[in-house]
Scaffold this motif. Structure first.
Motif, PDB file in Angstrom:
ATOM      1  N   MET A 171       8.890   7.428   1.087  1.00 27.89           N
ATOM      2  CA  MET A 171       7.593   6.982   1.606  1.00 27.89           C
ATOM      3  C   MET A 171       7.757   5.731   2.460  1.00 27.89           C
ATOM      4  O   MET A 171       7.113   5.590   3.512  1.00 27.89           O
ATOM      5  N   ILE A 172       8.625   4.838   2.042  1.00 24.08           N
ATOM      6  CA  ILE A 172       8.846   3.594   2.787  1.00 24.08           C
ATOM      7  C   ILE A 172       9.501   3.862   4.139  1.00 24.08           C
ATOM      8  O   ILE A 172       9.129   3.268   5.154  1.00 24.08           O
ATOM      9  N   SER A 173      10.457   4.779   4.166  1.00 27.48           N
ATOM     10  CA  SER A 173      11.225   5.009   5.392  1.00 27.48           C
ATOM     11  C   SER A 173      10.645   6.117   6.271  1.00 27.48           C
ATOM     12  O   SER A 173      11.113   6.332   7.397  1.00 27.48           O
ATOM     13  N   CYS A 174       9.623   6.799   5.778  1.00 26.40           N
ATOM     14  CA  CYS A 174       9.059   7.963   6.475  1.00 26.40           C
ATOM     15  C   CYS A 174       8.586   7.617   7.889  1.00 26.40           C
ATOM     16  O   CYS A 174       7.953   6.578   8.111  1.00 26.40           O
ATOM     17  N   GLN A 175       8.858   8.521   8.842  1.00 22.40           N
ATOM     18  CA  GLN A 175       8.529   8.278  10.247  1.00 22.40           C
ATOM     19  C   GLN A 175       7.435   9.190  10.795  1.00 22.40           C
ATOM     20  O   GLN A 175       6.984   9.000  11.924  1.00 22.40           O
ATOM     21  N   THR A 176       7.020  10.206  10.016  1.00 18.51           N
ATOM     22  CA  THR A 176       5.997  11.127  10.532  1.00 18.51           C
ATOM     23  C   THR A 176       4.892  11.353   9.506  1.00 18.51           C
ATOM     24  O   THR A 176       5.136  11.323   8.290  1.00 18.51           O
ATOM     25  N   LEU A 177       3.698  11.582  10.014  1.00 19.55           N
ATOM     26  CA  LEU A 177       2.554  11.829   9.133  1.00 19.55           C
ATOM     27  C   LEU A 177       2.759  13.104   8.315  1.00 19.55           C
ATOM     28  O   LEU A 177       2.458  13.131   7.115  1.00 19.55           O
ATOM     29  N   ASP A 178       3.275  14.159   8.938  1.00 20.91           N
ATOM     30  CA  ASP A 178       3.467  15.425   8.222  1.00 20.91           C
ATOM     31  C   ASP A 178       4.381  15.241   7.017  1.00 20.91           C
ATOM     32  O   ASP A 178       4.087  15.749   5.921  1.00 20.91           O
ATOM     33  N   TYR A 179       5.475  14.521   7.209  1.00 18.29           N
ATOM     34  CA  TYR A 179       6.418  14.311   6.103  1.00 18.29           C
ATOM     35  C   TYR A 179       5.782  13.430   5.029  1.00 18.29           C
ATOM     36  O   TYR A 179       5.944  13.680   3.823  1.00 18.29           O
ATOM     37  N   PHE A 180       5.019  12.435   5.448  1.00 14.52           N
ATOM     38  CA  PHE A 180       4.352  11.553   4.476  1.00 14.52           C
ATOM     39  C   PHE A 180       3.350  12.352   3.643  1.00 14.52           C
ATOM     40  O   PHE A 180       3.244  12.151   2.427  1.00 14.52           O
ATOM     41  N   GLN A 181       2.649  13.274   4.283  1.00 11.44           N
ATOM     42  CA  GLN A 181       1.709  14.126   3.542  1.00 11.44           C
ATOM     43  C   GLN A 181       2.454  14.975   2.510  1.00 11.44           C
ATOM     44  O   GLN A 181       1.994  15.135   1.378  1.00 11.44           O
ATOM     45  N   ASP A 182       3.613  15.499   2.892  1.00 13.38           N
ATOM     46  CA  ASP A 182       4.429  16.275   1.949  1.00 13.38           C
ATOM     47  C   ASP A 182       4.841  15.419   0.751  1.00 13.38           C
ATOM     48  O   ASP A 182       4.812  15.886  -0.401  1.00 13.38           O
ATOM     49  N   LEU A 183       5.223  14.188   1.021  1.00 13.13           N
ATOM     50  CA  LEU A 183       5.631  13.280  -0.057  1.00 13.13           C
ATOM     51  C   LEU A 183       4.464  12.987  -0.998  1.00 13.13           C
ATOM     52  O   LEU A 183       4.638  12.948  -2.224  1.00 13.13           O
ATOM     53  N   MET A 184       3.284  12.803  -0.441  1.00  9.00           N
ATOM     54  CA  MET A 184       2.088  12.569  -1.265  1.00  9.00           C
ATOM     55  C   MET A 184       1.818  13.757  -2.188  1.00  9.00           C
ATOM     56  O   MET A 184       1.555  13.587  -3.383  1.00  9.00           O
ATOM     57  N   VAL A 185       1.893  14.961  -1.628  1.00  7.01           N
ATOM     58  CA  VAL A 185       1.625  16.177  -2.419  1.00  7.01           C
ATOM     59  C   VAL A 185       2.685  16.348  -3.511  1.00  7.01           C
ATOM     60  O   VAL A 185       2.361  16.658  -4.672  1.00  7.01           O
ATOM     61  N   GLY A 236      -5.817  17.820   4.837  1.00  5.94           N
ATOM     62  CA  GLY A 236      -5.032  16.594   4.773  1.00  5.94           C
ATOM     63  C   GLY A 236      -4.537  16.392   3.355  1.00  5.94           C
ATOM     64  O   GLY A 236      -4.797  17.218   2.470  1.00  5.94           O
ATOM     65  N   ALA A 237      -3.820  15.306   3.114  1.00  8.95           N
ATOM     66  CA  ALA A 237      -3.268  15.025   1.787  1.00  8.95           C
ATOM     67  C   ALA A 237      -4.094  13.945   1.102  1.00  8.95           C
ATOM     68  O   ALA A 237      -4.586  13.012   1.741  1.00  8.95           O
ATOM     69  N   VAL A 238      -4.256  14.098  -0.222  1.00 10.75           N
ATOM     70  CA  VAL A 238      -4.994  13.131  -1.032  1.00 10.75           C
ATOM     71  C   VAL A 238      -4.137  12.767  -2.237  1.00 10.75           C
ATOM     72  O   VAL A 238      -3.623  13.639  -2.922  1.00 10.75           O
ATOM     73  N   LYS A 239      -3.981  11.474  -2.476  1.00  8.56           N
ATOM     74  CA  LYS A 239      -3.141  11.031  -3.596  1.00  8.56           C
ATOM     75  C   LYS A 239      -3.867   9.998  -4.439  1.00  8.56           C
ATOM     76  O   LYS A 239      -4.432   9.035  -3.914  1.00  8.56           O
ATOM     77  N   SER A 240      -3.855  10.184  -5.758  1.00  7.16           N
ATOM     78  CA  SER A 240      -4.422   9.194  -6.666  1.00  7.16           C
ATOM     79  C   SER A 240      -3.596   7.915  -6.630  1.00  7.16           C
ATOM     80  O   SER A 240      -2.389   7.934  -6.390  1.00  7.16           O
ATOM     81  N   LEU A 241      -4.263   6.804  -6.882  1.00  5.08           N
ATOM     82  CA  LEU A 241      -3.599   5.503  -6.933  1.00  5.08           C
ATOM     83  C   LEU A 241      -3.905   4.866  -8.283  1.00  5.08           C
ATOM     84  O   LEU A 241      -5.067   4.725  -8.652  1.00  5.08           O
ATOM     85  N   GLY A 242      -2.873   4.489  -9.016  1.00  2.00           N
ATOM     86  CA  GLY A 242      -3.112   3.918 -10.340  1.00  2.00           C
ATOM     87  C   GLY A 242      -3.523   4.990 -11.329  1.00  2.00           C
ATOM     88  O   GLY A 242      -3.136   6.152 -11.210  1.00  2.00           O
ATOM     89  N   ALA A 243      -4.331   4.591 -12.326  1.00  6.70           N
ATOM     90  CA  ALA A 243      -4.770   5.541 -13.352  1.00  6.70           C
ATOM     91  C   ALA A 243      -5.638   6.624 -12.715  1.00  6.70           C
ATOM     92  O   ALA A 243      -6.568   6.316 -11.969  1.00  6.70           O
ATOM     93  N   TRP A 244      -5.330   7.883 -12.982  1.00  5.47           N
ATOM     94  CA  TRP A 244      -6.049   8.988 -12.360  1.00  5.47           C
ATOM     95  C   TRP A 244      -7.488   9.055 -12.858  1.00  5.47           C
ATOM     96  O   TRP A 244      -7.772   8.758 -14.009  1.00  5.47           O
ATOM     97  N   GLY A 245      -8.383   9.488 -11.974  1.00  7.93           N
ATOM     98  CA  GLY A 245      -9.749   9.763 -12.383  1.00  7.93           C
ATOM     99  C   GLY A 245     -10.785   8.801 -11.847  1.00  7.93           C
ATOM    100  O   GLY A 245     -11.980   8.989 -12.066  1.00  7.93           O
ATOM    101  N   GLY A 246     -10.364   7.756 -11.144  1.00  7.76           N
ATOM    102  CA  GLY A 246     -11.333   6.795 -10.618  1.00  7.76           C
ATOM    103  C   GLY A 246     -10.705   5.885  -9.592  1.00  7.76           C
ATOM    104  O   GLY A 246      -9.582   6.101  -9.142  1.00  7.76           O
ATOM    105  N   ASP A 247     -11.452   4.849  -9.214  1.00  7.21           N
ATOM    106  CA  ASP A 247     -10.988   3.862  -8.236  1.00  7.21           C
ATOM    107  C   ASP A 247     -10.676   4.524  -6.894  1.00  7.21           C
ATOM    108  O   ASP A 247     -11.333   5.473  -6.496  1.00  7.21           O
ATOM    109  N   PHE A 248      -9.652   4.046  -6.189  1.00  6.70           N
ATOM    110  CA  PHE A 248      -9.349   4.547  -4.851  1.00  6.70           C
ATOM    111  C   PHE A 248      -8.307   5.664  -4.868  1.00  6.70           C
ATOM    112  O   PHE A 248      -7.447   5.721  -5.741  1.00  6.70           O
ATOM    113  N   VAL A 249      -8.414   6.526  -3.846  1.00 12.68           N
ATOM    114  CA  VAL A 249      -7.347   7.475  -3.541  1.00 12.68           C
ATOM    115  C   VAL A 249      -6.869   7.174  -2.126  1.00 12.68           C
ATOM    116  O   VAL A 249      -7.600   6.611  -1.303  1.00 12.68           O
TER     117      VAL A 249
END
Length: 304
Positions: free
Chosen positions: A224-238, A263-276
């Motif tokens: 995720m840190i070194s990723c250079q493309t949106l498509d690859y970053f979306q794959d990493l999120m999934v 698009g890709a959606v990823k939970s942040l922190g404890a799942w079920g609330g707050d931000f994604v």
């Protein structure tokens, strides 16, 4: 007598939620939103405490009496008051000179974000009080709220970090996470607050094969840190979502709310609330607002 102002940044955990507790490498960002603590000395041995929200309204107010080595509240049935006493008493245990005189203080805390956003109302408070008491905020966290401590690290930093818990120490390093596609990253609030302690409890009760998951998460974090493309970053999120879902027996947030989202959606922190975190080729604001999720913040307006 001069007053002191302390400030700490909020936090978001972009990778390694849950498994950071077992030593996985996490990617985290301090946020532009934070909390300040203003300490103004007074002659009376009391703490006059006022907490202001992001609209500059008082959301909590109380007075504590400073008596010898103890701190006494006036409202024994108030959870916030009792938690503050716990934090202050723990601070005194770590530094016996703290609040150890006939002097008192007028205290103000000022939040820059809504409390239900989950950006670190507690971690910014812990860090600010630790600065005031001249103690280690990680030790204060351990004596009070517990948790991984990544939020305490974010509170003290001004750029993205990697965070890892090693035996007897926390390893915090600056990282150059500045994706060229960051204008296609967004943070969406799910309209509810998630208690991270409940999430941690669920993780410990349900986790299986954590060791192999940690290795996989470490690789995902670095990619995720070194990723250079949106498509690859979306794959990493999934891939990250699926791995944590399997580990904790939970359903990825996209499968629950946003199955039709392109698009890709990823939970942040404890799942079920707050931000994604959302990665999308098109601006997704209209999509999410149509579903009732009105807090849509572009990456550049959130990340420090």
């Amino acid at each position: 007598m001069k007053n002191n102002t302390f400030y700490s940044h909020g936090k978001l955990l972009l990778s390694a939620e849950y498994v950071v507790l077992d030593g996985a490498l996490a990617l985290a960002i301090p946020t532009k939103y934070g909390q300040s603590l203003i300490v103004d000395p007074i002659d009376k041995p009391v703490l006059n405490w006022k907490s202001f929200d992001e609209t500059k309204n008082i959301w909590f107010e109380t007075t504590f009496d400073l008596k010898g080595n103890t701190i006494e509240g006036h409202d024994l049935n108030n959870d916030i008051s009792n938690r503050l006493i716990e934090i202050l008493q723990a601070s005194k245990a770590l530094n016996p000179e703290f609040l150890n005189s006939d002097q008192g203080y007028k205290i103000e805390t000022h939040l820059e974000f809504p409390k239900n956003w989950g950006l670190g109302t507690s971690s910014t408070l812990i860090t600010n009080i630790a600065k005031w008491a001249n103690i280690d905020p990680f030790q204060l966290l351990e004596k009070t709220f517990g948790g991984s401590g990544y939020d305490i690290a974010c509170a003290q930093h001004h750029n993205p970090i990697t965070y890892r818990i090693a035996p007897d120490k926390k390893i915090v390093e600056h990282t150059n996470f500045n994706p060229i596609f960051k204008e296609q990253l967004y943070f969406i609030h799910l309209n509810k607050k998630q208690n991270s302690r409940d999430g941690i409890k669920h993780y410990h009760e349900n986790k299986k094969n954590a060791a192999s998951a940690i290795n996989a998460i470490n690789k995902l974090t670095l990619n995720m840190i070194s990723c250079q493309t949106l498509d690859y970053f979306q794959d990493l999120m999934v891939n990250h979502e699926n791995l944590i879902a399997k580990l904790t027996k939970q359903t990825p947030v996209k499968d629950i709310y946003f199955k039709d989202f392109d698009g890709a959606v990823k939970s942040l922190g404890a799942w079920g609330g707050d931000f994604v975190l959302v990665a999308s080729k098109q601006n997704p604001t209209t999509y999410f607002k149509a579903k009732g999720f009105n807090t849509v913040i572009p990456y550049g307006k959130m990340a420090l």
